[in-house]
Write a protein that holds these residues in place. Sequence first.
Motif, PDB file in Angstrom:
ATOM      1  N   GLY A 285      -3.746   8.683   1.003  1.00 57.39           N
ATOM      2  CA  GLY A 285      -3.188   9.907   1.529  1.00 57.39           C
ATOM      3  C   GLY A 285      -3.164  11.115   0.645  1.00 57.39           C
ATOM      4  O   GLY A 285      -4.074  11.357  -0.128  1.00 57.39           O
ATOM      5  N   ALA A 286      -2.105  11.834   0.852  1.00 56.55           N
ATOM      6  CA  ALA A 286      -1.674  13.131   0.352  1.00 56.55           C
ATOM      7  C   ALA A 286      -1.995  14.205   1.380  1.00 56.55           C
ATOM      8  O   ALA A 286      -1.340  15.224   1.415  1.00 56.55           O
TER       9      ALA A 286
ATOM     10  N   ILE B 289       0.859  -1.176   0.000  1.00 57.78           N
ATOM     11  CA  ILE B 289       0.000   0.000   0.000  1.00 57.78           C
ATOM     12  C   ILE B 289       0.896   1.226   0.000  1.00 57.78           C
ATOM     13  O   ILE B 289       1.734   1.395   0.886  1.00 57.78           O
ATOM     14  N   GLY B 290       0.724   2.067  -1.000  1.00 61.02           N
ATOM     15  CA  GLY B 290       1.489   3.307  -1.070  1.00 61.02           C
ATOM     16  C   GLY B 290       0.846   4.369  -0.203  1.00 61.02           C
ATOM     17  O   GLY B 290      -0.353   4.609  -0.290  1.00 61.02           O
ATOM     18  N   VAL B 291       1.633   4.996   0.650  1.00 65.47           N
ATOM     19  CA  VAL B 291       1.147   6.016   1.567  1.00 65.47           C
ATOM     20  C   VAL B 291       1.908   7.310   1.315  1.00 65.47           C
ATOM     21  O   VAL B 291       3.141   7.312   1.341  1.00 65.47           O
ATOM     22  N   ILE B 292       1.183   8.382   1.058  1.00 64.53           N
ATOM     23  CA  ILE B 292       1.784   9.706   0.875  1.00 64.53           C
ATOM     24  C   ILE B 292       1.261  10.592   1.996  1.00 64.53           C
ATOM     25  O   ILE B 292       0.059  10.854   2.071  1.00 64.53           O
TER      26      ILE B 292
ATOM     27  N   ARG C 167     -12.909   9.029  -0.650  1.00 63.79           N
ATOM     28  CA  ARG C 167     -12.581   9.716   0.604  1.00 63.79           C
ATOM     29  C   ARG C 167     -13.385   9.113   1.741  1.00 63.79           C
ATOM     30  O   ARG C 167     -14.494   8.629   1.543  1.00 63.79           O
ATOM     31  N   SER C 168     -12.794   9.186   2.926  1.00 59.14           N
ATOM     32  CA  SER C 168     -13.490   8.709   4.120  1.00 59.14           C
ATOM     33  C   SER C 168     -13.637   9.829   5.143  1.00 59.14           C
ATOM     34  O   SER C 168     -13.933   9.570   6.297  1.00 59.14           O
ATOM     35  N   ALA C 169     -13.428  11.070   4.710  1.00 60.23           N
ATOM     36  CA  ALA C 169     -13.550  12.232   5.593  1.00 60.23           C
ATOM     37  C   ALA C 169     -14.710  13.103   5.133  1.00 60.23           C
ATOM     38  O   ALA C 169     -15.019  13.167   3.947  1.00 60.23           O
ATOM     39  N   GLU C 170     -15.320  13.780   6.083  1.00 60.23           N
ATOM     40  CA  GLU C 170     -16.368  14.730   5.742  1.00 60.23           C
ATOM     41  C   GLU C 170     -15.735  15.953   5.077  1.00 60.23           C
ATOM     42  O   GLU C 170     -14.553  16.218   5.238  1.00 60.23           O
TER      43      GLU C 170
ATOM     44  N   SER D 186      -8.356   9.030   0.395  1.00 63.85           N
ATOM     45  CA  SER D 186      -7.966  10.109   1.305  1.00 63.85           C
ATOM     46  C   SER D 186      -8.826  10.038   2.551  1.00 63.85           C
ATOM     47  O   SER D 186     -10.044  10.068   2.473  1.00 63.85           O
ATOM     48  N   GLY D 187      -8.158   9.970   3.672  1.00 58.83           N
ATOM     49  CA  GLY D 187      -8.872   9.957   4.941  1.00 58.83           C
ATOM     50  C   GLY D 187      -8.893  11.317   5.605  1.00 58.83           C
ATOM     51  O   GLY D 187      -9.449  11.470   6.683  1.00 58.83           O
ATOM     52  N   VAL D 188      -8.273  12.310   4.973  1.00 58.20           N
ATOM     53  CA  VAL D 188      -8.147  13.617   5.607  1.00 58.20           C
ATOM     54  C   VAL D 188      -8.591  14.750   4.688  1.00 58.20           C
ATOM     55  O   VAL D 188      -9.303  15.649   5.118  1.00 58.20           O
ATOM     56  N   SER D 189      -8.187  14.765   3.461  1.00 57.71           N
ATOM     57  CA  SER D 189      -8.458  15.891   2.563  1.00 57.71           C
ATOM     58  C   SER D 189      -9.952  16.185   2.529  1.00 57.71           C
ATOM     59  O   SER D 189     -10.757  15.343   2.164  1.00 57.71           O
ATOM     60  N   SER D 190     -10.299  17.426   2.886  1.00 54.33           N
ATOM     61  CA  SER D 190     -11.706  17.732   3.114  1.00 54.33           C
ATOM     62  C   SER D 190     -12.293  18.783   2.177  1.00 54.33           C
ATOM     63  O   SER D 190     -13.452  19.163   2.324  1.00 54.33           O
ATOM     64  N   LYS D 191     -11.535  19.245   1.212  1.00 56.43           N
ATOM     65  CA  LYS D 191     -12.071  20.233   0.275  1.00 56.43           C
ATOM     66  C   LYS D 191     -13.232  19.594  -0.489  1.00 56.43           C
ATOM     67  O   LYS D 191     -13.102  18.525  -1.074  1.00 56.43           O
TER      68      LYS D 191
END
Length: 175
Positions: free
Chosen positions: A89-90, A18-21, A130-133, A112-117
């Motif tokens: 990620g990213a 799994i590539g993680v950035i 994505r898994s983030a709101e 992406s678990g964080v990027s929220s735009k």
Amino acid sequence: MLVSCAAVAAEGSGPVRIGVIQPLTGSVAYNGQAYVKGAKLAVAQRNAQGGINGRQVQLQIEDGQCQPANSVNAAEKLIQRNKVPVLAGAFCSSATAAVMAVAEKYKIPLLSGVSSKADLTEKGMKYFFRSAETDRLMARTFSKILADDLKLKTVAYIGVNDDWGAVEWRISKRI
């Protein structure tokens, strides 16, 4: 962490890579390092339970620094050199937006678990998840609590000077 069955099956034998950035250096390095520690813990737990379909999971981690160009270079390295079938990620939305094009080009799932735009999921990319709101959802919910439940008339906001902070500032000014 999400790994599609098709991506795992296409990879053959050996570990599931799994590539993680994440930003391991730079202004939000603390957050990226925390993400990586959590990912390593999840992988250790999964591997202790036999991995995925009997194959051990292996993280390939790159520092994207929350910079679009660095994150694209990290994605290219992970895909071309490390042969990862999936990316995670990213972190920063601008970096994620840049990596989305790479994921589409190589038909590699990007989570992406964080990027929220908000507009990241409005671009119509087939390989982005994505898994983030979204910022929009968080701002609407939070502003409702501040105004309706707490009855606040004035709120001060201090944020970081990056793409996330800029989006949050624009949203809070409209509230």
